[in-house]
Write a protein that holds these residues in place. Structure first.
Motif, PDB file in Angstrom:
ATOM      1  N   HIS A 176       0.933   9.921   8.948  1.00 55.16           N
ATOM      2  CA  HIS A 176      -0.022  10.307   7.896  1.00 55.16           C
ATOM      3  C   HIS A 176       0.528  10.030   6.498  1.00 55.16           C
ATOM      4  CE1 HIS A 176      -2.634  12.546  10.677  1.00 55.16           C
ATOM      5  NE2 HIS A 176      -1.597  13.221  11.111  1.00 55.16           N
ATOM      6  N   ALA A 177       1.727   9.467   6.386  1.00 55.96           N
ATOM      7  CA  ALA A 177       2.429   9.428   5.100  1.00 55.96           C
ATOM      8  C   ALA A 177       1.593   8.810   3.988  1.00 55.96           C
ATOM      9  CB  ALA A 177       3.750   8.670   5.250  1.00 55.96           C
ATOM     10  N   LYS A 178       0.990   7.658   4.248  1.00 56.39           N
ATOM     11  CA  LYS A 178       0.257   6.960   3.186  1.00 56.39           C
ATOM     12  C   LYS A 178      -0.940   7.782   2.718  1.00 56.39           C
ATOM     13  CE  LYS A 178      -1.676   3.108   4.421  1.00 56.39           C
ATOM     14  NZ  LYS A 178      -1.820   1.690   4.820  1.00 56.39           N
ATOM     15  N   ASP A 179      -1.725   8.293   3.664  1.00 57.07           N
ATOM     16  CA  ASP A 179      -2.881   9.119   3.302  1.00 57.07           C
ATOM     17  C   ASP A 179      -2.439  10.393   2.607  1.00 57.07           C
ATOM     18  OD1 ASP A 179      -4.756   7.350   4.324  1.00 57.07           O
ATOM     19  OD2 ASP A 179      -4.796   8.303   6.298  1.00 57.07           O
ATOM     20  N   ALA A 180      -1.417  11.041   3.160  1.00 56.95           N
ATOM     21  CA  ALA A 180      -0.968  12.305   2.574  1.00 56.95           C
ATOM     22  C   ALA A 180      -0.478  12.099   1.145  1.00 56.95           C
ATOM     23  CB  ALA A 180       0.138  12.905   3.431  1.00 56.95           C
ATOM     24  N   ALA A 181       0.224  11.001   0.890  1.00 55.23           N
ATOM     25  CA  ALA A 181       0.723  10.727  -0.456  1.00 55.23           C
ATOM     26  C   ALA A 181      -0.438  10.567  -1.432  1.00 55.23           C
ATOM     27  CB  ALA A 181       1.595   9.493  -0.450  1.00 55.23           C
ATOM     28  N   ARG A 182      -1.472   9.890  -1.008  1.00 58.59           N
ATOM     29  CA  ARG A 182      -2.648   9.700  -1.871  1.00 58.59           C
ATOM     30  C   ARG A 182      -3.346  11.031  -2.115  1.00 58.59           C
ATOM     31  NH1 ARG A 182      -4.654   4.276   1.390  1.00 58.59           N
ATOM     32  NH2 ARG A 182      -3.486   2.739   0.139  1.00 58.59           N
ATOM     33  N   TRP A 183      -3.494  11.823  -1.081  1.00 50.89           N
ATOM     34  CA  TRP A 183      -4.156  13.130  -1.248  1.00 50.89           C
ATOM     35  C   TRP A 183      -3.358  14.029  -2.163  1.00 50.89           C
ATOM     36  CZ3 TRP A 183      -4.708  13.276   4.762  1.00 50.89           C
ATOM     37  CH2 TRP A 183      -5.812  12.512   5.147  1.00 50.89           C
ATOM     38  N   LEU A 184      -2.021  13.957  -2.066  1.00 57.46           N
ATOM     39  CA  LEU A 184      -1.183  14.828  -2.899  1.00 57.46           C
ATOM     40  C   LEU A 184      -1.298  14.507  -4.381  1.00 57.46           C
ATOM     41  CD1 LEU A 184       1.994  15.029  -0.648  1.00 57.46           C
ATOM     42  CD2 LEU A 184       0.530  16.948  -1.294  1.00 57.46           C
ATOM     43  N   ARG A 185      -1.667  13.281  -4.696  1.00 54.03           N
ATOM     44  CA  ARG A 185      -1.845  12.963  -6.110  1.00 54.03           C
ATOM     45  C   ARG A 185      -3.320  12.986  -6.512  1.00 54.03           C
ATOM     46  NH1 ARG A 185       0.049   6.617  -6.575  1.00 54.03           N
ATOM     47  NH2 ARG A 185      -1.767   5.674  -5.582  1.00 54.03           N
ATOM     48  N   GLU A 199       0.824  -1.208   0.000  1.00 54.28           N
ATOM     49  CA  GLU A 199       0.000   0.000   0.000  1.00 54.28           C
ATOM     50  C   GLU A 199       0.860   1.262   0.000  1.00 54.28           C
ATOM     51  OE1 GLU A 199      -2.921  -0.034   3.072  1.00 54.28           O
ATOM     52  OE2 GLU A 199      -3.971  -1.799   2.269  1.00 54.28           O
ATOM     53  N   LEU A 200       1.954   1.240   0.749  1.00 50.45           N
ATOM     54  CA  LEU A 200       2.860   2.388   0.754  1.00 50.45           C
ATOM     55  C   LEU A 200       3.472   2.597  -0.630  1.00 50.45           C
ATOM     56  CD1 LEU A 200       4.649   1.774   4.173  1.00 50.45           C
ATOM     57  CD2 LEU A 200       3.177   3.717   3.624  1.00 50.45           C
ATOM     58  N   ALA A 201       3.913   1.514  -1.240  1.00 51.03           N
ATOM     59  CA  ALA A 201       4.488   1.624  -2.577  1.00 51.03           C
ATOM     60  C   ALA A 201       3.453   2.127  -3.572  1.00 51.03           C
ATOM     61  CB  ALA A 201       5.046   0.273  -3.020  1.00 51.03           C
ATOM     62  N   GLY A 202       2.233   1.619  -3.451  1.00 50.74           N
ATOM     63  CA  GLY A 202       1.167   2.059  -4.345  1.00 50.74           C
ATOM     64  C   GLY A 202       0.832   3.523  -4.195  1.00 50.74           C
ATOM     65  N   ALA A 203       1.018   4.051  -2.976  1.00 57.13           N
ATOM     66  CA  ALA A 203       0.744   5.467  -2.729  1.00 57.13           C
ATOM     67  C   ALA A 203       1.895   6.364  -3.170  1.00 57.13           C
ATOM     68  CB  ALA A 203       0.465   5.688  -1.243  1.00 57.13           C
ATOM     69  N   GLY A 204       3.026   5.751  -3.502  1.00 59.36           N
ATOM     70  CA  GLY A 204       4.171   6.531  -3.945  1.00 59.36           C
ATOM     71  C   GLY A 204       5.172   6.851  -2.858  1.00 59.36           C
ATOM     72  N   ILE A 205       5.045   6.205  -1.701  1.00 65.39           N
ATOM     73  CA  ILE A 205       6.018   6.391  -0.635  1.00 65.39           C
ATOM     74  C   ILE A 205       7.258   5.557  -0.958  1.00 65.39           C
ATOM     75  CG2 ILE A 205       6.502   5.963   1.815  1.00 65.39           C
ATOM     76  CD1 ILE A 205       4.655   8.320   1.356  1.00 65.39           C
ATOM     77  N   GLN A 206       8.434   6.125  -0.750  1.00 67.65           N
ATOM     78  CA  GLN A 206       9.671   5.413  -1.084  1.00 67.65           C
ATOM     79  C   GLN A 206      10.582   5.202   0.116  1.00 67.65           C
ATOM     80  OE1 GLN A 206      11.969   7.756  -3.847  1.00 67.65           O
ATOM     81  NE2 GLN A 206      12.445   9.330  -2.339  1.00 67.65           N
ATOM     82  N   SER A 207      10.183   5.693   1.298  1.00 66.88           N
ATOM     83  CA  SER A 207      11.046   5.590   2.471  1.00 66.88           C
ATOM     84  C   SER A 207      10.241   5.142   3.680  1.00 66.88           C
ATOM     85  CB  SER A 207      11.703   6.944   2.786  1.00 66.88           C
ATOM     86  OG  SER A 207      12.401   7.439   1.666  1.00 66.88           O
ATOM     87  N   VAL A 208      10.818   4.210   4.465  1.00 66.31           N
ATOM     88  CA  VAL A 208      10.156   3.720   5.670  1.00 66.31           C
ATOM     89  C   VAL A 208      11.150   3.736   6.827  1.00 66.31           C
ATOM     90  CG1 VAL A 208       8.449   2.290   4.486  1.00 66.31           C
ATOM     91  CG2 VAL A 208      10.687   1.322   5.059  1.00 66.31           C
ATOM     92  N   LEU A 209      10.606   3.918   8.038  1.00 66.24           N
ATOM     93  CA  LEU A 209      11.385   3.908   9.271  1.00 66.24           C
ATOM     94  C   LEU A 209      10.908   2.733  10.107  1.00 66.24           C
ATOM     95  CD1 LEU A 209      13.263   5.195  11.440  1.00 66.24           C
ATOM     96  CD2 LEU A 209      11.342   6.663  12.072  1.00 66.24           C
ATOM     97  N   ILE A 210      11.822   1.841  10.490  1.00 69.35           N
ATOM     98  CA  ILE A 210      11.455   0.580  11.119  1.00 69.35           C
ATOM     99  C   ILE A 210      11.668   0.625  12.631  1.00 69.35           C
ATOM    100  CG2 ILE A 210      11.848  -1.908  11.171  1.00 69.35           C
ATOM    101  CD1 ILE A 210      10.678  -0.814   8.563  1.00 69.35           C
ATOM    102  N   PHE A 211      10.596   0.276  13.367  1.00 71.40           N
ATOM    103  CA  PHE A 211      10.658   0.058  14.808  1.00 71.40           C
ATOM    104  C   PHE A 211      10.294  -1.399  15.080  1.00 71.40           C
ATOM    105  CE2 PHE A 211       9.562   4.563  14.386  1.00 71.40           C
ATOM    106  CZ  PHE A 211      10.512   5.154  15.209  1.00 71.40           C
ATOM    107  N   GLY A 212      11.006  -2.031  16.005  1.00 70.40           N
ATOM    108  CA  GLY A 212      10.760  -3.436  16.282  1.00 70.40           C
ATOM    109  C   GLY A 212      10.302  -3.681  17.705  1.00 70.40           C
ATOM    110  N   ILE A 213       9.380  -4.639  17.871  1.00 71.95           N
ATOM    111  CA  ILE A 213       8.942  -5.102  19.182  1.00 71.95           C
ATOM    112  C   ILE A 213       9.355  -6.560  19.304  1.00 71.95           C
ATOM    113  CG2 ILE A 213       7.017  -5.460  20.758  1.00 71.95           C
ATOM    114  CD1 ILE A 213       6.428  -3.137  17.874  1.00 71.95           C
ATOM    115  N   PRO A 214      10.363  -6.860  20.128  1.00 77.06           N
ATOM    116  CA  PRO A 214      10.893  -8.225  20.210  1.00 77.06           C
ATOM    117  C   PRO A 214      10.048  -9.097  21.123  1.00 77.06           C
ATOM    118  CG  PRO A 214      12.067  -6.830  21.726  1.00 77.06           C
ATOM    119  CD  PRO A 214      11.071  -5.933  21.026  1.00 77.06           C
ATOM    120  N   ASP A 215      10.327 -10.391  21.101  1.00 81.07           N
ATOM    121  CA  ASP A 215       9.659 -11.294  22.046  1.00 81.07           C
ATOM    122  C   ASP A 215      10.508 -11.524  23.287  1.00 81.07           C
ATOM    123  OD1 ASP A 215      11.656 -12.846  20.988  1.00 81.07           O
ATOM    124  OD2 ASP A 215      10.334 -14.408  20.182  1.00 81.07           O
ATOM    125  N   HIS A 216      11.701 -10.911  23.317  1.00 78.16           N
ATOM    126  CA  HIS A 216      12.573 -11.052  24.484  1.00 78.16           C
ATOM    127  C   HIS A 216      13.176  -9.695  24.823  1.00 78.16           C
ATOM    128  CE1 HIS A 216      15.741 -12.399  27.187  1.00 78.16           C
ATOM    129  NE2 HIS A 216      16.625 -11.761  26.436  1.00 78.16           N
TER     130      HIS A 216
END
Length: 329
Positions: A318-327, A67-84
């Motif tokens: 808001h990145a995904k929504d904003a990208a869609r609105w911008l186009r 969905e992000l790629a489809g909206a035209g987003i090209q950058s992501v920031l990763i946060f992880g939640i571990p099990d330990h």
């Protein structure tokens, strides 16, 4: 000369005229979308305080990436939640940790995505602080220099997994220099560092701490994150990071600190990043769900204001929504 010779409204007379003279532009390439990844399978867990934002397992994350790629987003920031979790956050620098596996999967599916790795320990420690905790007669203390060793190991592990940008958010003194040296020695001299240079101790982080399960189990983070009342200190922090080799300078949060964004923009030639943080997102979402505001108009105005203040890049939920609105969708 004054009115009637000078008429400022001449340049506002139509949409085409306003487009012609517009000073600030907001585009999809300006946006970085945060993603929360967690262990397990089939996980698509909506965060109660952040409507529309989810924790994803690695298998379900593919839907969000598409969905992000489809909206035209090209950058992501990763946060992880571990099990330990443990006292030194070993899952943060495990080469097979949740963040490292997520990075590898994203780069396999979308090689052209820019993957930014948040480099901190708070999601991985059982005490929820961003470094190693030692108990003294005066109470608990975050050991700055010992923490740097673990943060450097984390950064190198993330770079090995394929991260395009390392984004340390811990606010330990000397963290940029330590991570830059560690990356260079490990053969990643071309991997840039996006420093959370000016990170305030803020009430605006509340929903994020639910999302990342990273609330401190005692005390607060005011001994290492900045005092909200200080501005000159922000310049000292940013100057130090620039001297230590940072490639980007970040201000976090956004809305209450746009004066700081402008101060950095006026003084540094590095790209300036602003983080449109969780509570800023949640407040807009809550009001929109009540029908009190026009969500699209508010979001685009807010992001444009961040660009106008001097930000080159905006991390926003808001990145995904904003990208869609911008186009025009």
């Amino acid at each position: 000369m004054a009115f009637p010779t000078v008429r400022h409204r001449r340049l506002r007379s139509s949409a085409a005229m306003r487009n012609l003279v517009r000073e600030t532009s907001l585009g999809r390439n300006d946006l970085i979308a945060p993603i929360f990844v967690t262990e397990g399978e089939g996980v698509r867990d909506e965060i109660s305080s952040m409507p529309g934002v989810y924790r994803w397992s690695l298998d379900t994350m593919e839907k969000e990436l598409a969905e992000l790629a489809g909206a035209g987003i090209q950058s992501v920031l990763i946060f992880g939640i571990p099990d330990h979790k443990d006292a030194t956050g070993t899952s943060a620098y495990d080469d097979n940790g949740i963040v490292q596996r997520a990075i590898r999967k994203i780069k396999a599916l979308y090689p052209d995505f820019i993957v930014v790795a948040d480099t901190c320990l708070c999601e991985f420690t059982d005490h929820g602080h961003c470094g190693v905790v030692h108990t003294t007669e005066c109470g608990a203390d975050i050991d700055n220099d010992e923490s740097l060793d673990l943060l450097t190991k984390t950064a190198v592990s993330q770079a090995k997994a394929g991260a395009d940008i390392i984004a340390p958010s811990n606010m330990m003194d000397g963290f940029v220099a330590a991570i830059r040296q560690g990356l260079d020695e490990a053969g990643f001299s071309n991997t840039p560092v996006m420093s959370y240079s000016v990170k305030y101790s803020s009430a605006y982080y509340g929903p994020f701490r639910e999302a990342a399960q990273s609330s401190p189990q005692f005390g607060d983070r005011k001994t290492y994150q900045m005092d909200a009342a200080n501005a000159r200190e922000a310049l000292r922090e940013a100057r130090t990071d620039a001297e230590e080799g940072a490639d980007f300078l970040m201000v976090k949060p956004g809305l209450a600190y746009l004066d700081i964004v402008r101060m950095l923009r006026d003084r540094f030639d590095l790209p300036i990043v602003v983080y449109n943080v969780s509570a800023e997102y949640s407040m807009v979402k809550a009001a929109a769900l009540q029908g009190w505001i026009d969500e699209k108009a508010i979001v685009l105005e807010t992001l444009t204001g961040m660009k106008r203040a001097g930000a080159d890049l905006i991390i926003t939920y808001h990145a995904k929504d904003a990208a869609r609105w911008l186009r025009g969708e």
